[in-house]
Structures are given as C-alpha cells and as structure tokens.
Design a protein around this motif. Structure first.
Motif, PDB file in Angstrom:
ATOM      1  N   UNK A 167       0.726  -1.306   0.060  1.00  0.00           N
ATOM      2  CA  UNK A 167       0.086  -0.117   0.000  1.00  0.00           C
ATOM      3  C   UNK A 167       1.005   1.283  -0.130  1.00  0.00           C
ATOM      4  N   UNK A 168       0.570   2.102  -1.009  1.00  0.00           N
ATOM      5  CA  UNK A 168       1.138   3.393  -1.116  1.00  0.00           C
ATOM      6  C   UNK A 168       0.691   4.369   0.003  1.00  0.00           C
ATOM      7  N   UNK A 169       1.577   4.963   0.881  1.00  0.00           N
ATOM      8  CA  UNK A 169       1.094   5.920   1.965  1.00  0.00           C
ATOM      9  C   UNK A 169       1.868   7.328   1.679  1.00  0.00           C
ATOM     10  N   UNK A 210      -4.297   6.166 -13.163  1.00  0.00           N
ATOM     11  CA  UNK A 210      -5.069   6.407 -11.747  1.00  0.00           C
ATOM     12  C   UNK A 210      -4.053   5.705 -10.695  1.00  0.00           C
ATOM     13  N   UNK A 211      -4.056   6.600  -9.671  1.00  0.00           N
ATOM     14  CA  UNK A 211      -3.220   5.832  -8.420  1.00  0.00           C
ATOM     15  C   UNK A 211      -4.057   6.048  -7.225  1.00  0.00           C
ATOM     16  N   UNK A 212      -4.012   4.955  -6.331  1.00  0.00           N
ATOM     17  CA  UNK A 212      -4.715   4.935  -5.179  1.00  0.00           C
ATOM     18  C   UNK A 212      -3.733   4.921  -4.077  1.00  0.00           C
ATOM     19  N   UNK A 213      -3.906   5.834  -2.985  1.00  0.00           N
ATOM     20  CA  UNK A 213      -2.940   5.810  -1.964  1.00  0.00           C
ATOM     21  C   UNK A 213      -3.725   6.284  -0.708  1.00  0.00           C
ATOM     22  N   UNK A 214      -3.080   5.949   0.492  1.00  0.00           N
ATOM     23  CA  UNK A 214      -3.576   6.345   1.651  1.00  0.00           C
ATOM     24  C   UNK A 214      -2.846   7.443   2.149  1.00  0.00           C
ATOM     25  N   UNK A 271      -7.380   7.951  -1.062  1.00  0.00           N
ATOM     26  CA  UNK A 271      -7.465   8.773  -1.875  1.00  0.00           C
ATOM     27  C   UNK A 271      -7.142   8.423  -3.397  1.00  0.00           C
ATOM     28  N   UNK A 272      -7.747   8.926  -4.362  1.00  0.00           N
ATOM     29  CA  UNK A 272      -7.655   8.407  -5.840  1.00  0.00           C
ATOM     30  C   UNK A 272      -7.346   9.699  -6.543  1.00  0.00           C
TER      31      UNK A 272
END
Length: 155
Positions: free
Chosen positions: A49-51, A91-95, A78-79
């Motif tokens: 998971x990207x933070x 598209x990038x999904x990260x916390x 967040x996307x």
C-alpha cells in the motif's frame, strides 16, 4: 460518508522526503500488509500500500522510519489521476496518513534515532513531539524496578 483506513505493516523501503515549491514537507513510502489467509501453497500473501504523509509528520517519518520497521497508519483513501509521457491517463490509489505510530521498540536494532533524554523527539509517539519535550525511555534498564509512589497512581 466515511473514508477511514487503518493499516499495520512493515515498510518496504525508506521513506522518500520531498518539499513542495511552497516548502511543505511530503513523505512517501510503501507499507507491506499481510493478508489474513494463506494461498493454495500455504504461504501468506501481502498487499503493498502506497502511503503519503504531509508536514511535520512527514519529516518525523523520514527521520525515524526505515525499511523493515513496523508501523501503524491511520488515514483516508485517496484516488488521483495524471497523464503519463505516453498520453495515457494513470490512476493512483494511496492512503493519506493523518497519524503514524512507530511500532518497533528502540531496542530492536533497526532504530537509529535518539534513545535517551535530551537528544530529540519521542520516535514512538510523533504526535506528541511539539515544543521541547525530551524522550526518556522508562524501560531502558528492564532489570531495575521502576520507582512509582502511590501518589502517581490514578486509582
């Protein structure tokens, strides 16, 4: 609406600290989080998971977290999207972390920050590192009893 993410895992690399043009600190790292089940071969899989961490907390993470350290992250999902060099939309999904707890103890060997009073901030609780608080580990010498009077107890 609720958008809340809580993760516990290990860093796959050292945090990368950068600054925006206006001087705001931002750190990024990847957290490996084990899945609760094993695959067909009996191995436990993990999600990576990207933070993203902002401001003072970003600087604390960059200074005290290292590859392999265990951390708990509390934040929101967040996307976002951008156009890459080939003209394709990515598209990038990260916390986006609002709170990060450093879970490894200072004695684990993987921590290289301050470990005694007067040398810096408390790496185990970055949210309380405001002002000139110094860190003193009350359990540094576990062989000695801790001196606690009855007046110190809340009950």
């Amino acid at each position: 609406m609720i958008n809340r993410v809580v993760l516990v895992g290990r860093l796959t690399r050292d945090p990368e600290l950068r600054y925006t043009p206006s001087g705001v600190a931002v750190a990024t790292f990847t957290l490996a989080v084990n899945r609760t089940y094993k695959n067909a071969q009996g191995e436990r899989e993990a999600d990576f998971i990207n933070i993203v961490v902002w401001r003072q907390l970003a600087e604390l993470c960059a200074n005290y977290l290292k590859k392999g350290r265990q951390a708990a992250v509390d934040g929101r999902l967040q996307t976002r999207s951008y156009e890459n060099n080939e003209g394709r939309k990515v598209y990038v999904t990260e916390v986006v972390a609002e709170n990060v707890q450093f879970l490894d103890s200072a004695q684990s060997g993987s921590y290289s920050g301050p470990t005694s009073a007067g040398q810096g901030m408390d790496p185990m609780n970055p949210r309380t590192n405001q002002g000139s608080h110094s860190y003193q580990d009350p359990f540094a010498d576990e062989s000695q009893p801790i001196d606690i009077s009855d007046d110190d107890l809340p009950f």
